[in-house]
Design a protein around this motif. Structure first.
Motif, PDB file in Angstrom:
ATOM      1  N   ALA A 177       0.833  -1.203   0.000  1.00 52.09           N
ATOM      2  CA  ALA A 177       0.000   0.000   0.000  1.00 52.09           C
ATOM      3  C   ALA A 177       0.863   1.248   0.000  1.00 52.09           C
ATOM      4  N   ARG A 178       0.439   2.232  -0.787  1.00 56.14           N
ATOM      5  CA  ARG A 178       1.078   3.541  -0.811  1.00 56.14           C
ATOM      6  C   ARG A 178       0.159   4.564  -0.147  1.00 56.14           C
ATOM      7  N   TYR A 179       0.763   5.646   0.292  1.00 54.23           N
ATOM      8  CA  TYR A 179       0.002   6.636   1.048  1.00 54.23           C
ATOM      9  C   TYR A 179      -1.149   7.201   0.218  1.00 54.23           C
ATOM     10  N   HIS A 180      -0.870   7.616  -1.008  1.00 54.97           N
ATOM     11  CA  HIS A 180      -1.914   8.231  -1.832  1.00 54.97           C
ATOM     12  C   HIS A 180      -2.987   7.215  -2.229  1.00 54.97           C
ATOM     13  N   ALA A 181      -2.613   5.945  -2.328  1.00 51.34           N
ATOM     14  CA  ALA A 181      -3.617   4.923  -2.641  1.00 51.34           C
ATOM     15  C   ALA A 181      -4.594   4.770  -1.480  1.00 51.34           C
ATOM     16  N   VAL A 182      -4.080   4.724  -0.262  1.00 53.83           N
ATOM     17  CA  VAL A 182      -4.953   4.617   0.909  1.00 53.83           C
ATOM     18  C   VAL A 182      -5.826   5.865   1.033  1.00 53.83           C
ATOM     19  N   LEU A 183      -5.245   7.028   0.793  1.00 60.74           N
ATOM     20  CA  LEU A 183      -5.998   8.277   0.892  1.00 60.74           C
ATOM     21  C   LEU A 183      -7.122   8.335  -0.142  1.00 60.74           C
ATOM     22  N   SER A 184      -6.833   7.931  -1.377  1.00 57.63           N
ATOM     23  CA  SER A 184      -7.851   7.988  -2.432  1.00 57.63           C
ATOM     24  C   SER A 184      -8.988   7.001  -2.168  1.00 57.63           C
ATOM     25  N   VAL A 185      -8.655   5.848  -1.552  1.00 53.83           N
ATOM     26  CA  VAL A 185      -9.697   4.867  -1.261  1.00 53.83           C
ATOM     27  C   VAL A 185     -10.660   5.403  -0.213  1.00 53.83           C
ATOM     28  N   LEU A 186     -10.132   5.967   0.860  1.00 55.03           N
ATOM     29  CA  LEU A 186     -10.991   6.431   1.942  1.00 55.03           C
ATOM     30  C   LEU A 186     -11.733   7.712   1.589  1.00 55.03           C
ATOM     31  N   LYS A 187     -11.240   8.472   0.619  1.00 55.26           N
ATOM     32  CA  LYS A 187     -11.927   9.695   0.213  1.00 55.26           C
ATOM     33  C   LYS A 187     -12.962   9.460  -0.880  1.00 55.26           C
ATOM     34  N   ASN A 188     -12.928   8.299  -1.502  1.00 51.30           N
ATOM     35  CA  ASN A 188     -13.834   8.038  -2.610  1.00 51.30           C
ATOM     36  C   ASN A 188     -15.193   7.590  -2.073  1.00 51.30           C
ATOM     37  N   PRO A 189     -16.303   8.239  -2.489  1.00 51.26           N
ATOM     38  CA  PRO A 189     -17.636   7.817  -2.018  1.00 51.26           C
ATOM     39  C   PRO A 189     -18.016   6.410  -2.445  1.00 51.26           C
ATOM     40  N   VAL A 190     -17.363   5.870  -3.475  1.00 55.47           N
ATOM     41  CA  VAL A 190     -17.651   4.501  -3.897  1.00 55.47           C
ATOM     42  C   VAL A 190     -17.401   3.534  -2.748  1.00 55.47           C
ATOM     43  N   TYR A 191     -16.462   3.862  -1.886  1.00 58.29           N
ATOM     44  CA  TYR A 191     -16.138   3.024  -0.740  1.00 58.29           C
ATOM     45  C   TYR A 191     -17.331   2.899   0.205  1.00 58.29           C
ATOM     46  N   ALA A 192     -18.234   3.894   0.189  1.00 56.70           N
ATOM     47  CA  ALA A 192     -19.404   3.891   1.072  1.00 56.70           C
ATOM     48  C   ALA A 192     -20.687   3.552   0.324  1.00 56.70           C
ATOM     49  N   GLY A 193     -20.592   3.007  -0.895  1.00 63.27           N
ATOM     50  CA  GLY A 193     -21.775   2.583  -1.634  1.00 63.27           C
ATOM     51  C   GLY A 193     -22.480   3.689  -2.392  1.00 63.27           C
ATOM     52  N   ALA A 194     -21.805   4.808  -2.676  1.00 63.70           N
ATOM     53  CA  ALA A 194     -22.419   5.925  -3.396  1.00 63.70           C
ATOM     54  C   ALA A 194     -21.656   6.180  -4.696  1.00 63.70           C
ATOM     55  N   TYR A 195     -22.395   6.642  -5.707  1.00 63.99           N
ATOM     56  CA  TYR A 195     -21.782   7.027  -6.983  1.00 63.99           C
ATOM     57  C   TYR A 195     -21.744   8.542  -7.045  1.00 63.99           C
ATOM     58  N   ALA A 196     -20.561   9.076  -7.336  1.00 63.91           N
ATOM     59  CA  ALA A 196     -20.383  10.537  -7.388  1.00 63.91           C
ATOM     60  C   ALA A 196     -19.636  10.902  -8.662  1.00 63.91           C
ATOM     61  N   TYR A 197     -20.052  12.028  -9.244  1.00 60.54           N
ATOM     62  CA  TYR A 197     -19.387  12.564 -10.437  1.00 60.54           C
ATOM     63  C   TYR A 197     -19.285  14.083 -10.273  1.00 60.54           C
ATOM     64  N   GLY A 198     -18.159  14.594 -10.698  1.00 62.17           N
ATOM     65  CA  GLY A 198     -17.952  16.037 -10.600  1.00 62.17           C
ATOM     66  C   GLY A 198     -17.358  16.463  -9.274  1.00 62.17           C
ATOM     67  N   ARG A 199     -16.566  15.585  -8.644  1.00 66.03           N
ATOM     68  CA  ARG A 199     -15.940  15.958  -7.382  1.00 66.03           C
ATOM     69  C   ARG A 199     -14.784  16.927  -7.574  1.00 66.03           C
ATOM     70  N   SER A 200     -14.391  17.145  -8.805  1.00 66.61           N
ATOM     71  CA  SER A 200     -13.359  18.131  -9.123  1.00 66.61           C
ATOM     72  C   SER A 200     -13.719  18.801 -10.453  1.00 66.61           C
ATOM     73  N   LYS A 201     -13.228  19.995 -10.640  1.00 63.91           N
ATOM     74  CA  LYS A 201     -13.488  20.722 -11.881  1.00 63.91           C
ATOM     75  C   LYS A 201     -12.164  21.142 -12.506  1.00 63.91           C
ATOM     76  N   THR A 202     -12.196  21.273 -13.811  1.00 61.31           N
ATOM     77  CA  THR A 202     -11.001  21.627 -14.569  1.00 61.31           C
ATOM     78  C   THR A 202     -11.038  23.111 -14.911  1.00 61.31           C
ATOM     79  N   ILE A 203      -9.974  23.801 -14.604  1.00 57.87           N
ATOM     80  CA  ILE A 203      -9.861  25.236 -14.867  1.00 57.87           C
ATOM     81  C   ILE A 203      -8.759  25.429 -15.900  1.00 57.87           C
ATOM     82  N   VAL A 204      -9.102  26.062 -17.022  1.00 56.73           N
ATOM     83  CA  VAL A 204      -8.150  26.307 -18.109  1.00 56.73           C
ATOM     84  C   VAL A 204      -7.857  27.800 -18.147  1.00 56.73           C
ATOM     85  N   ARG A 205      -6.573  28.152 -18.134  1.00 58.87           N
ATOM     86  CA  ARG A 205      -6.161  29.553 -18.153  1.00 58.87           C
ATOM     87  C   ARG A 205      -5.014  29.749 -19.131  1.00 58.87           C
TER      88      ARG A 205
END
Length: 482
Positions: free
Chosen positions: A32-60
């Motif tokens: 296990a790597r640190y960012h892998a563990v962090l991404s798993v626990l922060k992802n709503p899929v881990y709690a049985g939910a589907y989420a889209y749009g948790r981040s947005k892309t900004i072009v400048r």
């Protein structure tokens, strides 16, 4: 999150990683790597939910060049899609939200906006205290090796003004800990039983995870063997590569088998009846477990953060007021006086000083120290009493030393002297005191009984000329002889 990552590494638990292009992607298990563990626990899929749009892309456009930056959407209201109960999750949604709150509070880079992570210092209320005057976070300071001080952080930004709140932390920690023990005492036995069950099931989960990994490794060995058997021997390069993969799969299988055997040998054995009784005994005496020297400050801090949301501290003159906001919504108020300048916390209790004052009129210093030690009374530093320490206490409180014959000059008698005067045994004198037929005083439990000569003389006169029969009982029959 670092502690979770370290725990995964300590338990040798691997996580799956997808590698390769989309058409030929394969799942590889690796440490296990640190960012892998962090991404798993922060992802709503881990709690049985589907989420889209948790981040947005900004072009400048910066300097004539295109810059693309991804910015996370912290608020769930800003997400484009959130479908609850989309599939079966590993944890409940409420547990997932609590995890996100804990992860956010452990982000030390956000400064006073969060509690901060639990550290190794002895200040139990670090991260929970907030100033009731300016709203700033209270910082935990250690001016000495055995002292703690809480101070409003607003003072660091405005040195010209006076500090809103500043007080010693040892008494505050003790008072808040007593409130926590008062709240947790009814649930101590339930917590002990849950701890017993968790100890018995924690090792089984690790063994099951390792057994599943071994099952997959055996499948890879079987597949590699079939591929090697199916290749044309004329294709020597292909056969060599397939042989290398087969050997690698066999090595992985042998390694997993050894790790599984190690886990099975070191698994937590079921607790014996003696161990269960010891845990239940600890649960019935939570304060003793809380004050045990082997209890780490980190564990106490975590318990406080589970039970408390925050603590508002205010100062009114020499009084410090702490308002405890519990997680359930209740509030508790605690007050204590600040230590005045020139004084310290090592002050002998007033009742103990009065006991020494009374004993100093009938006993020398060595005897006083022995009596206090039998009653398990300690000095302000937690040490046993000695004749020198009793002498120092008397000098500090202007208590004169005992002189031989002082007690007799005041007309006071001991148990043995009263027994001689009444021509009875000392046990009889103690029985007369318990029946309140002889008035007597005692400075504390285990101290000598002191009787006055006038009371003893009156008792002697009554015994010589009794006004009533030796025994008086309404149920006793009277024998009359005519």
């Amino acid at each position: 999150m670092r502690q979770v990552h370290f725990w995964f590494d300590q338990q040798q638990i691997q996580l799956p990683v997808a590698r390769g292009i989309e058409e030929l992607r394969e799942i590889v298990w690796q440490p296990a790597r640190y960012h892998a563990v962090l991404s798993v626990l922060k992802n709503p899929v881990y709690a049985g939910a589907y989420a889209y749009g948790r981040s947005k892309t900004i072009v400048r456009l910066e300097g004539g060049q295109k810059r693309v930056r991804r910015q996370p959407q912290r608020r769930r209201e800003d997400w484009a899609v959130l479908i609850m109960d989309h599939h079966e999750g590993y944890i409940d949604w409420e547990v997932y939200q609590n995890n996100q709150t804990m992860i956010a509070h452990n982000d030390n880079a956000r400064g006073s906006a969060v509690r901060g992570s639990v550290k190794h210092g002895g200040a139990l209320l670090a991260g929970l205290l907030r100033c009731g005057h300016c709203g700033a976070k209270l910082l935990a300071q250690y001016p000495g090796p055995h002292s703690i001080r809480y101070q409003c952080s607003g003072y660091l930004l405005n040195r010209e003004g006076a500090c809103c709140v500043m007080f010693g932390g040892l008494r505050a920690d003790r008072l808040v800990s007593e409130q926590l023990m008062h709240c947790l005492s009814p649930f101590g036995i339930e917590a002990a039983l849950e701890a017993i069950e968790s100890l018995q099931g924690a090792s089984d989960e690790r063994i099951q995870q390792k057994a599943l990994a071994l099952e997959r490794a055996r499948y890879e060995v079987t597949r590699a063997r079939r591929q090697y058997d199916a290749v044309d021997p004329a294709n020597r390069l292909v056969a060599a590569e397939l042989e290398r993969r087969w050997n690698q799969a066999l090595t992985t299988e042998a390694q997993l088998e050894a790790e599984l055997v190690t886990l099975q040998e070191g698994r937590e054995r079921p607790l014996t009846d003696t161990q269960k009784r010891e845990m239940l005994a600890f649960a019935r005496d939570l304060p003793r477990l809380w004050d045990d020297p082997q209890s780490l400050p980190e564990h106490r801090k975590r318990l406080l953060r589970i039970a408390l949301k925050e603590i508002i501290a205010t100062c009114e003159g020499e009084t410090i007021r702490l308002v405890l906001h519990w997680q359930g919504g209740d509030h508790t108020q605690v007050e204590f006086q600040k230590i005045r300048s020139g004084r310290h916390r090592y002050v002998t209790d007033d009742d103990l000083v009065e006991i020494v004052r009374m004993l100093a009129r009938i006993e020398p210093d060595a005897r006083i120290a022995s009596i206090l030690n039998r009653n398990q009374r300690r000095t302000a530093h937690g040490q046993n009493w000695t004749a020198k320490r009793i002498c120092s206490l008397r000098n500090n409180h202007a208590i004169p030393v005992y002189h031989e014959g002082e007690r007799q000059a005041r007309g006071e008698m001991s148990i043995s002297e009263v027994a001689t005067a009444l021509a009875v045994t000392p046990t009889t004198v103690l029985r007369l005191i318990s029946l309140k037929q002889l008035p007597a005083t005692q400075a504390c439990v285990g101290a000598p009984w002191i009787l006055r000569s006038a009371d003893v003389e009156r008792c002697v006169a009554e015994r010589k000329h009794p006004a009533t029969p030796p025994t008086v009982d309404s149920a006793q029959l009277i024998l009359e002889i005519s």
